[in-house]
Enzyme design. Sequence first.
Site, PDB file in Angstrom:
ATOM      1  N   CYS A   8      -8.538  -2.485  48.830  1.00  0.00           N
ATOM      2  CA  CYS A   8      -8.062  -3.855  48.879  1.00  0.00           C
ATOM      3  C   CYS A   8      -8.178  -4.468  47.495  1.00  0.00           C
ATOM      4  O   CYS A   8      -8.748  -3.881  46.587  1.00  0.00           O
ATOM      5  CB  CYS A   8      -8.882  -4.692  49.870  1.00  0.00           C
ATOM      6  SG  CYS A   8      -8.885  -4.072  51.563  1.00  0.00           S
ATOM      7  N   GLY A  36      -3.176  -3.032  47.990  1.00  0.00           N
ATOM      8  CA  GLY A  36      -3.064  -3.231  49.432  1.00  0.00           C
ATOM      9  C   GLY A  36      -1.741  -3.851  49.789  1.00  0.00           C
ATOM     10  O   GLY A  36      -1.355  -4.872  49.208  1.00  0.00           O
ATOM     11  N   ASN A 111     -13.532  -6.056  49.155  1.00  0.00           N
ATOM     12  CA  ASN A 111     -12.939  -4.773  48.775  1.00  0.00           C
ATOM     13  C   ASN A 111     -14.020  -3.710  48.883  1.00  0.00           C
ATOM     14  O   ASN A 111     -15.062  -3.813  48.242  1.00  0.00           O
ATOM     15  CB  ASN A 111     -12.393  -4.843  47.348  1.00  0.00           C
ATOM     16  CG  ASN A 111     -11.995  -3.499  46.773  1.00  0.00           C
ATOM     17  OD1 ASN A 111     -12.076  -3.275  45.578  1.00  0.00           O
ATOM     18  ND2 ASN A 111     -11.553  -2.588  47.619  1.00  0.00           N
ATOM     19  N   GLY A 112     -13.769  -2.679  49.685  1.00  0.00           N
ATOM     20  CA  GLY A 112     -14.750  -1.612  49.848  1.00  0.00           C
ATOM     21  C   GLY A 112     -14.924  -1.247  51.302  1.00  0.00           C
ATOM     22  O   GLY A 112     -14.093  -1.573  52.150  1.00  0.00           O
ATOM     23  N   TYR A 256      -6.273   6.984  39.971  1.00  0.00           N
ATOM     24  CA  TYR A 256      -5.117   6.566  40.755  1.00  0.00           C
ATOM     25  C   TYR A 256      -5.069   5.097  41.141  1.00  0.00           C
ATOM     26  O   TYR A 256      -4.061   4.432  40.955  1.00  0.00           O
ATOM     27  CB  TYR A 256      -5.040   7.414  42.029  1.00  0.00           C
ATOM     28  CG  TYR A 256      -3.954   6.994  42.990  1.00  0.00           C
ATOM     29  CD1 TYR A 256      -2.615   7.164  42.653  1.00  0.00           C
ATOM     30  CD2 TYR A 256      -4.259   6.409  44.204  1.00  0.00           C
ATOM     31  CE1 TYR A 256      -1.606   6.764  43.519  1.00  0.00           C
ATOM     32  CE2 TYR A 256      -3.259   6.004  45.074  1.00  0.00           C
ATOM     33  CZ  TYR A 256      -1.935   6.183  44.739  1.00  0.00           C
ATOM     34  OH  TYR A 256      -0.939   5.790  45.577  1.00  0.00           O
ATOM     35  N   CYS A 448     -18.907   8.297  41.411  1.00  0.00           N
ATOM     36  CA  CYS A 448     -18.912   8.929  42.722  1.00  0.00           C
ATOM     37  C   CYS A 448     -17.785   9.951  42.761  1.00  0.00           C
ATOM     38  O   CYS A 448     -16.618   9.621  42.548  1.00  0.00           O
ATOM     39  CB  CYS A 448     -18.711   7.898  43.832  1.00  0.00           C
ATOM     40  SG  CYS A 448     -18.633   8.641  45.478  1.00  0.00           S
TER      41      CYS A 448
END
Length: 485
Positions: A8, A36, A111-112, A256, A448
Amino acid sequence: MGQIHEECGVFGVYANETRDVASDVYYGLFALQHRGQESAGIVVCDDGVFSVYKDVGLVNEVFDRGAMEKLGVGTMAIGHVRYGTTGTDGRLNAQPIVVNHIKGRMALAHNGNLTNSSVLRERLELSGDIFHTTSDTEVISYITTEKRLTEPSVEAAINQAMYELEGAYSLVFMSPTKLIAVRDPNGFRPLCYGKLPDGGGYVVASESCALDAVGAKFERDVLPGEIVIFDKDGVRTIRDHCGTAKRTMCVFEYIYFARPDSFIDGCSVHEARIRAGRFLAKEHPVDADVVIGIPDSGLDAALGYSMESGIPYNIGFIKNKYIGRTFIAPGQSSRENQVRMKLNPIASVVSGKRVVLVDDSIVRGTTCARIVKLLRDAGAKEVHMRVSAPPFVNPCYYGTDIDSHEHLVAYSHTVDEIAKIIDVDTLGYISVENTKKIAVSDMCTGFCTACFDGNYPTDTEYASKKNRFEEKISLGKGKGDRTDE
């Protein structure tokens, strides 16, 4: 071509005087549309009175002239563009969420993805809370309002709520008098803020490109674990959670998700993608005549591959700008049918040539196979696929729509097998080791890469699927699932 859904985008404005803050948010969300495309929403605060409008669709579809006039003017506003990673799409789960509470109103954009949302939601429901959405954002709002009962301020409540929240969250809160930006201690998702021209106030955004869209000057990234408060007294921070976890920004933001003109944690996304292409050329060289990228996210890496290899770069596809990203299509068959409508190869570039085709990822492999077929139909002599992300072999629980192994072609096939499936002469992925080196800055100290190597930086024992709360009764037999009886 990758078929990974966005997470998002969040945006917020704190103005020093009443102005058309709704328009500021509109332009900011427009710049974040790539994050989004399911729904969009804006909440405006005018002297403590909240006006809200949200619906499914793109930003310019949701906010026509009438909607913007209804939002009116104010001193603060927050907005959100959504692709849901918990809960299905639709107006029900559109954000921001507005909460009416005895301690005051609050609006929240997220967002997440929380990894412990199901556990927290179960506790809240058993204590009497009633949920109106199926997103984990509502869980955050409930935890925060719960803490607000005993804390002296909304920022203190947020600070206490963070001790219970696990996973990825970049948040923008709005109270009647404050705009508050929050980033999880791992810093999974980006968040930054800047100043409006002529001391007009402050802007918070998922990416720096959205600051540019409203003429705001970038100040800095919000630190992992930091709470930044904007109010009449200026800017202040709470850093109780900073340094409590290892910094693990999602490396796929650089590969990306983010726009190439953004800077995240001090690193240019464009330069990171070029470095990824250079690493690919070193790891997987090949004799070829031309390097092309799949628009848009494969272009920078293709340029990097060309720079390092010396093979000429060229534009290999023309993209139909009036069709959204293919993975937004509602079903796999529709998604595949859109490929030819979206991309058309330039035959004069590829005909009779040995082509290096660069893209950001391969998830299912079906879309990629269709793109390769387009090149072969256009006369490509050879097609050598190079991918600027390692093979996806694990689910992501931090805001990417890959919540199981089910559709990951690399989970059940070798690289050679995938090459045959998508019909390329050779296939090469960037290594996990080099992926961690594509972003270079003092803040880019850890990433990550769990979707590639399985090293999850947080506990994922209770992480649940995106549509957990919309599953049919016969399917909801897992640990902690409700009985609906």
